[in-house]
Write a protein that holds these residues in place. Structure first.
Motif, PDB file in Angstrom:
ATOM      1  N   ASP A 104     -30.187 -18.019  -4.153  1.00 38.12           N
ATOM      2  CA  ASP A 104     -29.821 -19.217  -3.574  1.00 38.12           C
ATOM      3  C   ASP A 104     -30.165 -20.607  -4.065  1.00 38.12           C
ATOM      4  OD1 ASP A 104     -28.266 -17.398  -1.992  1.00 38.12           O
ATOM      5  OD2 ASP A 104     -29.455 -17.554  -0.175  1.00 38.12           O
ATOM      6  N   ALA A 105     -31.664 -20.659  -4.359  1.00 35.38           N
ATOM      7  CA  ALA A 105     -32.331 -22.144  -4.617  1.00 35.38           C
ATOM      8  C   ALA A 105     -31.575 -22.003  -6.128  1.00 35.38           C
ATOM      9  CB  ALA A 105     -33.791 -21.606  -4.944  1.00 35.38           C
ATOM     10  N   LEU A 106     -31.505 -21.166  -7.092  1.00 36.04           N
ATOM     11  CA  LEU A 106     -30.889 -21.496  -8.256  1.00 36.04           C
ATOM     12  C   LEU A 106     -29.446 -21.880  -8.100  1.00 36.04           C
ATOM     13  CD1 LEU A 106     -31.271 -21.122 -11.371  1.00 36.04           C
ATOM     14  CD2 LEU A 106     -30.659 -18.501 -11.115  1.00 36.04           C
ATOM     15  N   ALA A 107     -28.508 -21.206  -7.369  1.00 33.65           N
ATOM     16  CA  ALA A 107     -27.305 -21.621  -7.327  1.00 33.65           C
ATOM     17  C   ALA A 107     -27.300 -23.044  -6.757  1.00 33.65           C
ATOM     18  CB  ALA A 107     -26.447 -20.575  -6.184  1.00 33.65           C
ATOM     19  N   ARG A 108     -28.023 -23.664  -5.948  1.00 33.80           N
ATOM     20  CA  ARG A 108     -28.034 -24.891  -5.377  1.00 33.80           C
ATOM     21  C   ARG A 108     -28.495 -25.722  -6.520  1.00 33.80           C
ATOM     22  NH1 ARG A 108     -30.619 -22.438  -0.753  1.00 33.80           N
ATOM     23  NH2 ARG A 108     -32.594 -23.032  -1.673  1.00 33.80           N
ATOM     24  N   SER A 109     -29.497 -25.224  -7.113  1.00 28.53           N
ATOM     25  CA  SER A 109     -30.025 -26.364  -8.155  1.00 28.53           C
ATOM     26  C   SER A 109     -29.076 -26.465  -9.173  1.00 28.53           C
ATOM     27  CB  SER A 109     -31.060 -25.652  -8.907  1.00 28.53           C
ATOM     28  OG  SER A 109     -32.135 -25.535  -8.241  1.00 28.53           O
ATOM     29  N   LEU A 110     -28.192 -25.289  -9.868  1.00 30.99           N
ATOM     30  CA  LEU A 110     -26.824 -25.323 -10.482  1.00 30.99           C
ATOM     31  C   LEU A 110     -26.008 -26.212  -9.980  1.00 30.99           C
ATOM     32  CD1 LEU A 110     -26.784 -21.597 -12.148  1.00 30.99           C
ATOM     33  CD2 LEU A 110     -27.625 -23.717 -13.118  1.00 30.99           C
ATOM     34  N   GLY A 111     -25.562 -26.203  -8.502  1.00 28.23           N
ATOM     35  CA  GLY A 111     -24.523 -26.834  -7.933  1.00 28.23           C
ATOM     36  C   GLY A 111     -24.937 -28.383  -8.431  1.00 28.23           C
ATOM     37  N   ARG A 112     -26.340 -28.739  -8.084  1.00 25.01           N
ATOM     38  CA  ARG A 112     -26.865 -30.099  -8.235  1.00 25.01           C
ATOM     39  C   ARG A 112     -26.504 -30.529  -9.852  1.00 25.01           C
ATOM     40  NH1 ARG A 112     -32.019 -29.449  -6.285  1.00 25.01           N
ATOM     41  NH2 ARG A 112     -31.757 -28.251  -4.554  1.00 25.01           N
ATOM     42  N   VAL A 113     -27.008 -29.581 -10.496  1.00 27.44           N
ATOM     43  CA  VAL A 113     -26.758 -30.095 -12.172  1.00 27.44           C
ATOM     44  C   VAL A 113     -25.281 -30.434 -12.316  1.00 27.44           C
ATOM     45  CG1 VAL A 113     -27.004 -29.047 -14.419  1.00 27.44           C
ATOM     46  CG2 VAL A 113     -28.961 -28.791 -12.690  1.00 27.44           C
ATOM     47  N   GLU A 114     -24.574 -29.278 -11.874  1.00 24.33           N
ATOM     48  CA  GLU A 114     -22.862 -29.464 -12.224  1.00 24.33           C
ATOM     49  C   GLU A 114     -22.608 -30.834 -11.549  1.00 24.33           C
ATOM     50  OE1 GLU A 114     -21.146 -25.916 -10.735  1.00 24.33           O
ATOM     51  OE2 GLU A 114     -21.716 -24.912 -12.481  1.00 24.33           O
ATOM     52  N   GLY A 115     -22.926 -31.363 -10.397  1.00 24.05           N
ATOM     53  CA  GLY A 115     -22.579 -32.341  -9.647  1.00 24.05           C
ATOM     54  C   GLY A 115     -23.098 -33.609 -10.630  1.00 24.05           C
ATOM     55  N   MET A 116     -24.160 -33.588 -11.084  1.00 24.35           N
ATOM     56  CA  MET A 116     -24.572 -34.563 -11.993  1.00 24.35           C
ATOM     57  C   MET A 116     -23.942 -34.646 -13.481  1.00 24.35           C
ATOM     58  SD  MET A 116     -29.045 -34.010 -11.335  1.00 24.35           S
ATOM     59  CE  MET A 116     -29.419 -34.335 -12.775  1.00 24.35           C
ATOM     60  N   ILE A 117     -23.550 -33.630 -14.004  1.00 23.64           N
ATOM     61  CA  ILE A 117     -22.791 -33.670 -14.902  1.00 23.64           C
ATOM     62  C   ILE A 117     -21.233 -34.143 -14.673  1.00 23.64           C
ATOM     63  CG2 ILE A 117     -21.490 -32.173 -16.617  1.00 23.64           C
ATOM     64  CD1 ILE A 117     -23.839 -30.305 -16.653  1.00 23.64           C
ATOM     65  N   LYS A 118     -20.736 -33.692 -13.498  1.00 26.74           N
ATOM     66  CA  LYS A 118     -19.434 -34.380 -13.227  1.00 26.74           C
ATOM     67  C   LYS A 118     -19.535 -35.717 -13.094  1.00 26.74           C
ATOM     68  CE  LYS A 118     -17.416 -30.163 -11.424  1.00 26.74           C
ATOM     69  NZ  LYS A 118     -16.838 -29.682  -9.992  1.00 26.74           N
ATOM     70  N   GLN A 119     -20.592 -36.175 -12.459  1.00 28.79           N
ATOM     71  CA  GLN A 119     -20.707 -37.819 -12.068  1.00 28.79           C
ATOM     72  C   GLN A 119     -20.964 -38.531 -13.475  1.00 28.79           C
ATOM     73  OE1 GLN A 119     -24.302 -38.687  -9.723  1.00 28.79           O
ATOM     74  NE2 GLN A 119     -23.918 -40.796  -9.585  1.00 28.79           N
ATOM     75  N   LYS A 120     -21.752 -37.888 -14.402  1.00 27.56           N
ATOM     76  CA  LYS A 120     -21.734 -38.514 -15.673  1.00 27.56           C
ATOM     77  C   LYS A 120     -20.595 -38.738 -16.309  1.00 27.56           C
ATOM     78  CE  LYS A 120     -23.896 -39.891 -19.325  1.00 27.56           C
ATOM     79  NZ  LYS A 120     -24.271 -41.336 -19.390  1.00 27.56           N
ATOM     80  N   ARG A 121     -19.589 -37.581 -16.227  1.00 27.45           N
ATOM     81  CA  ARG A 121     -18.418 -37.535 -16.987  1.00 27.45           C
ATOM     82  C   ARG A 121     -17.358 -38.571 -16.161  1.00 27.45           C
ATOM     83  NH1 ARG A 121     -17.034 -31.140 -17.455  1.00 27.45           N
ATOM     84  NH2 ARG A 121     -18.421 -30.714 -18.955  1.00 27.45           N
ATOM     85  N   SER A 122     -17.579 -38.746 -15.053  1.00 29.14           N
ATOM     86  CA  SER A 122     -16.921 -39.616 -14.180  1.00 29.14           C
ATOM     87  C   SER A 122     -17.417 -41.031 -14.714  1.00 29.14           C
ATOM     88  CB  SER A 122     -16.527 -39.513 -12.765  1.00 29.14           C
ATOM     89  OG  SER A 122     -17.480 -39.201 -11.819  1.00 29.14           O
ATOM     90  N   ASN A 123     -18.659 -41.298 -14.829  1.00 32.54           N
ATOM     91  CA  ASN A 123     -19.233 -42.509 -15.297  1.00 32.54           C
ATOM     92  C   ASN A 123     -18.765 -42.855 -16.534  1.00 32.54           C
ATOM     93  OD1 ASN A 123     -20.564 -42.935 -12.756  1.00 32.54           O
ATOM     94  ND2 ASN A 123     -22.375 -42.330 -13.493  1.00 32.54           N
ATOM     95  N   ASP A 124     -18.580 -42.035 -17.380  1.00 28.13           N
ATOM     96  CA  ASP A 124     -18.289 -42.041 -18.867  1.00 28.13           C
ATOM     97  C   ASP A 124     -16.641 -42.410 -18.840  1.00 28.13           C
ATOM     98  OD1 ASP A 124     -20.760 -41.570 -19.782  1.00 28.13           O
ATOM     99  OD2 ASP A 124     -20.286 -39.588 -20.384  1.00 28.13           O
TER     100      ASP A 124
END
Length: 153
Positions: A104-124
């Protein structure tokens, strides 16, 4: 000590000889019995040694009883196997719980990382749109200025 009188092939012929032979046999038996009683008197007294052995045996029995009262002595291979099985079940449940929590902790961490990647893509993407919009606005502004200069001239 005990000797059996040898019997002769001759049988006593009269009663006096028979009684004399009987007297000799009884005398011989009496001597043998007296020898046995004197030998018995010469035997050592083992009472103190036997009392000492009895005391030591009593101490050993107490020690063995104290060992038998220990919980480990009550264990049999079956009870040990059952306790090991119960312990394994408990530890497996604990391990399973820890693994689920880690997943569960890994899934939450991966979700946060994916969110950060998506945010970076939307910033780009936003930066790309802003760059092109600025470039388009600049070109449009230059085009309009050229038209304005051409119309005024």
């Amino acid at each position: 000590m005990t000797q059996k009188p040898t019997r002769t092939a001759q049988q006593p012929t009269d009663a006096a000889t028979a009684f004399e032979d009987l007297r000799r046999e009884i005398s011989l038996q009496r001597t043998a019995i007296e020898g046995l009683t004197s030998a018995k008197d010469k035997l050592p007294d083992y009472s103190p040694t036997l009392r000492d052995m009895e005391t030591r045996l009593g101490q050993l029995e107490k020690h063995v009883e104290s060992i038998n009262e220990r919980p480990a002595m009550r264990l049999t291979p079956l009870t040990i196997a059952m306790e090991m099985h119960e312990g394994l079940i408990t530890y497996r449940a604990d391990d399973r719980k820890i693994l689920v929590e880690a997943c569960d902790a890994l899934a939450r961490s991966l979700g946060r990382v994916e969110g950060m990647i998506k945010q970076k893509r939307s910033n780009d993407q936003q930066d790309w749109w802003v760059t092109w919009a600025t470039t388009g606005g600049l070109l449009f502004g230059m085009f309009v200025s050229l038209i304005g200069v051409a119309v005024w001239s």
